[in-house]
Design an enzyme around this catalytic site. Structure first.
Site, PDB file in Angstrom:
ATOM      1  CB  CYS A 116      -0.935   0.010   1.205  1.00 26.89           C
ATOM      2  SG  CYS A 116      -2.080  -1.375   1.212  1.00 26.89           S
ATOM      3  CB  CYS A 171      -3.210   3.495  11.148  1.00 24.48           C
ATOM      4  SG  CYS A 171      -4.450   2.644  12.072  1.00 24.48           S
TER       5      CYS A 171
END
Ligand code: SAH
Length: 353
Positions: free
Chosen positions: A120, A339
């Protein structure tokens, strides 16, 4: 399960441990005692298992390895008391786990792999690729060590640290079975969240496993075109089939699916994005919830957090469109514990910075 000659005893679920103990020529009830030492009392050595005969302890030492993670450093956030633990694995690899205190209970965010191969674009954990899957024991012990170190009860577990949990499926399932077992830590299934970037066949398999855990899908974009620019995995599993798998998860388990959406300024935070997201989520006809995460800065990447005002505006749009949306309070940002900020700082194999 076997590491070389010796068995990885903490990675065995209840049945596997029972078979193993019987193979050692021991009575069944010994398996229950050992299981409780490992998973309820979280023993860090065989010598702690004081209700076992010395001869059995000697046998276990010879036949098994006992995985106990070594906590290398603990960073404590000045902002919110979040703690980030760096654990060294027996092969020198390093992983991170995060402890967070909320009003409704204490949460541990664990890693499922050393590194990650999903790539990602906005995520620090993807830099450097996958090193290896974590064993069931290595996943469990992140929680056990943190519980012991803080002296507090862990009530929630989120599998949202480094790695893609569904890319380590068998170990994840065994982890879930042991973690929720009444003879172990006995965490309620409803208090466990597994987050995935969208590995469709495994999402469907998980739906069929009969767990009551929460599935979180990292969505991050309302269209296939945009999503595939941010997340290479979208090239393998397109948005339509991912959404269909979420719907399937909801229908099999009755559990509301959570969609994670990291907002990045000028990338996925426009009114048009919100409009498309509403249509997408209405279309799946399942109970859902959107978790908006203002994107966390990662040094190597130039994604920027939107202004607070645009985050609120995005949330308002979703709510007006009938979509339940909350803004995630980001914990531990000052210690890179939020995160997408967990990373491999150490070189695999040596444990050296
Ligand atoms: N591989 C799993 C779990 C690990 S990532 C997954 O993809 O869901 C945990 C969450 O953090 C995911 O939603 C991920 O997309 C998100 N994330 C990654 N980098 C981020 C960043 N820089 N800012 C905010 N969220 C990020």
């Amino acid at each position: 399960m076997e590491t070389g000659q010796r068995a990885d005893i903490k990675s065995m679920d209840r049945e596997e441990l029972q078979e193993f103990v019987e193979r050692l020529g021991e009575k069944k009830y010994r398996a229950k005692q050992i299981y409780e030492w490992l998973h309820k009392k979280q023993a860090s050595s065989f010598d702690e298992m004081t209700n076992l005969p010395k001869s059995l302890i000697a046998k276990l030492k010879e036949a098994c390895v006992l995985t106990v993670l070594k906590s290398e450093t603990v960073q404590v956030s000045k902002e919110d008391g979040t703690k980030k633990y760096l654990f060294v694995l027996s092969d020198g690899n390093v992983i991170e786990s995060v402890w967070m205190k909320y009003k409704h209970g204490n949460s541990v965010c664990i890693s499922s792999q050393a590194g990650c191969r999903m790539g990602c674009r906005f995520c620090a954990s993807a830099i450097g690729g996958l090193v290896r899957n974590l064993t069931t024991a290595e996943m469990l012990d992140q929680i056990y060590r943190i519980g012991r170190e803080t002296g507090e009860r862990v009530s929630n577990v989120v599998v949202m640290g480094t790695g893609e949990p569904l890319d380590n499926y068998e170990n994840l399932l065994r982890f879930l079975r042991v973690l929720t077992d009444e003879d172990g830590l006995h965490i309620s299934q409803r208090n466990i969240t597994v987050s995935t970037c969208g590995i469709v066949p495994k999402m469907r398999m998980l739906a069929d496993e009969n767990f009551q855990i929460t599935l979180a899908l990292s969505l991050h974009a309302p269209t296939q075109e945009k999503r595939s620019m941010l997340m290479p995995v979208a090239g393998t599993y397109g948005l339509e089939e991912v959404m269909e798998a979420c719907r399937y998860y909801f229908f099999r388990t009755g559990r509301r699916v959570t969609f994670e959406y990291s907002l990045s300024s000028g990338v996925n935070d426009s009114d048009e994005d919100a409009k498309q997201l509403i249509l997408l989520l209405r279309g799946i006809d399942a109970k859902c919830h959107v978790n908006l995460i203002p994107i966390n800065p990662v040094r190597e990447r130039d994604f920027k957090q939107p202004k607070r005002q645009s985050v609120l505006q995005f949330q308002k749009k979703l709510q007006e469109g009938g979509i339940n949306a909350t803004i995630r309070r980001e914990m531990g940002q000052d210690i890179d514990g939020a995160c997408g900020q967990l990373r491999r700082k150490y070189t695999a194999g040596t444990g050296e910075p």
